[in-house]
Design an enzyme around this catalytic site. Structure first.
Site, PDB file in Angstrom:
ATOM      1  N   HIS A 114       0.790  -1.231   0.000  1.00  0.00           N
ATOM      2  CA  HIS A 114       0.000   0.000   0.000  1.00  0.00           C
ATOM      3  C   HIS A 114       0.824   1.283   0.000  1.00  0.00           C
ATOM      4  CE1 HIS A 114      -3.457  -2.533   0.360  1.00  0.00           C
ATOM      5  NE2 HIS A 114      -4.283  -1.508   0.451  1.00  0.00           N
TER       6      HIS A 114
ATOM      7  N   HIS B 123      -0.205   3.829  -2.707  1.00  0.00           N
ATOM      8  CA  HIS B 123      -0.660   5.198  -2.441  1.00  0.00           C
ATOM      9  C   HIS B 123       0.155   6.207  -3.240  1.00  0.00           C
ATOM     10  CE1 HIS B 123      -2.447   3.725   1.625  1.00  0.00           C
ATOM     11  NE2 HIS B 123      -3.276   3.531   0.626  1.00  0.00           N
TER      12      HIS B 123
HETATM   13 ZN   LIG Z   1      -6.315  -1.480   0.000  1.00  0.00          ZN
END
Ligand SMILES: [Zn+2]
Ligand SMILES: NC(=O)c1ccc[n+]([C@@H]2O[C@H](COP(=O)([O-])OP(=O)(O)OC[C@H]3O[C@@H](n4cnc5c(N)ncnc54)[C@H](O)[C@@H]3O)[C@@H](O)[C@H]2O)c1
Length: 372
Positions: free
Chosen positions: A248, A252
């Site tokens: 992540h 992101h």
């Molecule tokens: Zn996620």
């Protein structure tokens, strides 16, 4: 009936998983939040279909039921929408004990959950997730909140639901791209906790993609169980709940530099790329065997998720976005890296050069040998 129980020191709730469950929503809600009134706040895209079904069931169980549609999409996960929800609840005179039900994907779950946590200082909250991502991830664990212009999920609370009702039939209308994005989180759960289920998922990809109901029930149940186990061990993310961030931090950075799905990558697609990058980094650093990357790339590819991307922004921009995303201010990027299938570690010892090299390898197809 398949279910998972989530037990915390101060709260306990059941996650029901079943095709056709929306038609029994009223009786399920009545068992945890009996009251005169109930409100269903529903994603506008499914208001006429799933919303109507939910309302009919609640009415049959004796609730005076308000159904209110909210504009769909991440751009509406904000405080203006929450303010609109407060007005709707106040106008309908919802009381301290009236259940508020979120019907939709993670956007509805997060924003309705935040409204439910704060309206009258907290009313009974029911999650009815209708995307695979919300079923296996967002609806379980009590994180609720909204975005503000300066960042995603910056405003929020921990507010556990009283019940999660997962109607597998909701997935019938879900666009295939959204289904694949939910599967990215399932792959993540396999890598961080469960090698056997990772291998099972590899076998059942065709059945999942054609919407086979028993397979979908089994898929959702094991993923909910993994998420629930992590949350039960670490509700407020002081330790191992951070394992759920596998892939992540990279993801992101992709989302922040390419505009959050707006013509670019959806979250699950960014997570797929992020997991590949994190695994490449772990291999380059000698933390994990190269076979893991082969297995990961094969599974993601069979699902139809990206495993490389020629059009990524320049690496320095991605590195900068990663630094902005990092939650701890200790100056070091903390990344979740795989050790082997089913096991990850939190690590802050990767050099910038090693992380940049992992970004570079995402730009061309992964040169991996696929195990027979
Ligand atoms: Zn996620
Ligand atoms: N709280 C948490 O722990 C947590 C965890 C992961 C993600 N999230 C949040 O979840 C959000 C993403 O969730 P999402 O992927 O479900 O997005 P979403 O809620 O935007 O739903 C995706 C799309 O699917 C449509 N849709 C939903 N259900 C449908 C159905 N049954 N049939 C047809 N269309 C349907 C929606 O209208 C929307 O266009 C993000 O805001 C993310 O931050 C929260």
């Amino acid at each position: 009936m398949p279910h998972v129980d989530l037990t915390l020191p101060h709260h306990r709730y059941r996650i029901h998983i079943e095709p056709g469950l929306l038609s029994r929503l009223g009786e399920l809600v009545r068992s945890v939040a009996p009251h005169k009134k109930a409100a269903v706040l529903v994603d506008a895209n499914i208001a006429a279909t799933l919303g109507a079904r939910a309302k009919a069931s609640l009415a049959a169980a004796g609730y005076d039921t308000l159904l209110h549609a909210i504009d769909a999409g991440e751009q509406h996960k904000n405080l203006d929408t929450v303010r609109q929800m407060y007005d709707v609840l106040i106008d309908a005179k919802l009381e301290r004990k009236s259940p508020v039900i979120a019907l939709g994907g993670g956007v509805m779950g997060d924003s309705v959950g935040f409204a439910a946590a704060t309206y009258l200082r907290g009313v009974p909250f029911i999650q009815c997730p209708t995307t695979l991502l919300a079923m296996v991830d967002a609806s379980v664990g009590g994180k609720v909140g909204v975005n503000v212009p300066r960042g995603k999920n910056l405003i929020g609370a921990f507010y556990q639901p009283n019940l999660v009702a997962i109607d597998i039939d909701s997935l019938d209308s879900l666009p295939p791209r959204e289904l694949r994005c939910g599967l990215a989180e399932c792959v993540k759960h396999g890598v961080i906790r469960d090698a056997a289920r990772f291998n099972w998922l590899q076998r059942v990809v065709p059945a999942v993609l054609r919407g086979d109901k028993p397979t979908l029930v089994e898929l959702v149940q094991w993923n909910v169980q993994i998420k629930a186990n992590v949350v039960m061990a670490d509700e407020k993310e002081t330790g191992e709940r951070a394992h759920l961030n596998f892939g992540h931090t990279f993801a992101h950075a992709i989302e922040a530099t390419t505009g959050y799905g707006d013509g670019g990558y959806y979250h699950g697609e960014a997570v797929a790329l992020g997991m590949v990058a994190a695994t490449r980094l772990a291999i380059d650093r000698g933390l994990c065997p190269p076979t893991l990357l082969s297995q990961l790339v094969k599974l993601l590819g069979d699902i139809g998720l990206p495993t490389h991307a020629a059009d990524l922004p320049p690496t320095p921009r991605l590195m900068e976005a990663m630094r902005l995303d990092k939650k701890v201010a200790s100056g070091k990027l903390r990344l979740v890296l795989p050790r082997q299938l089913g096991e990850v570690v939190i690590d802050d010892t990767s050099s910038d050069e090693a992380i940049a090299a992992a970004w570079q390898t995402l730009r061309q197809p992964q040169s991996v040998t696929v195990p027979a």
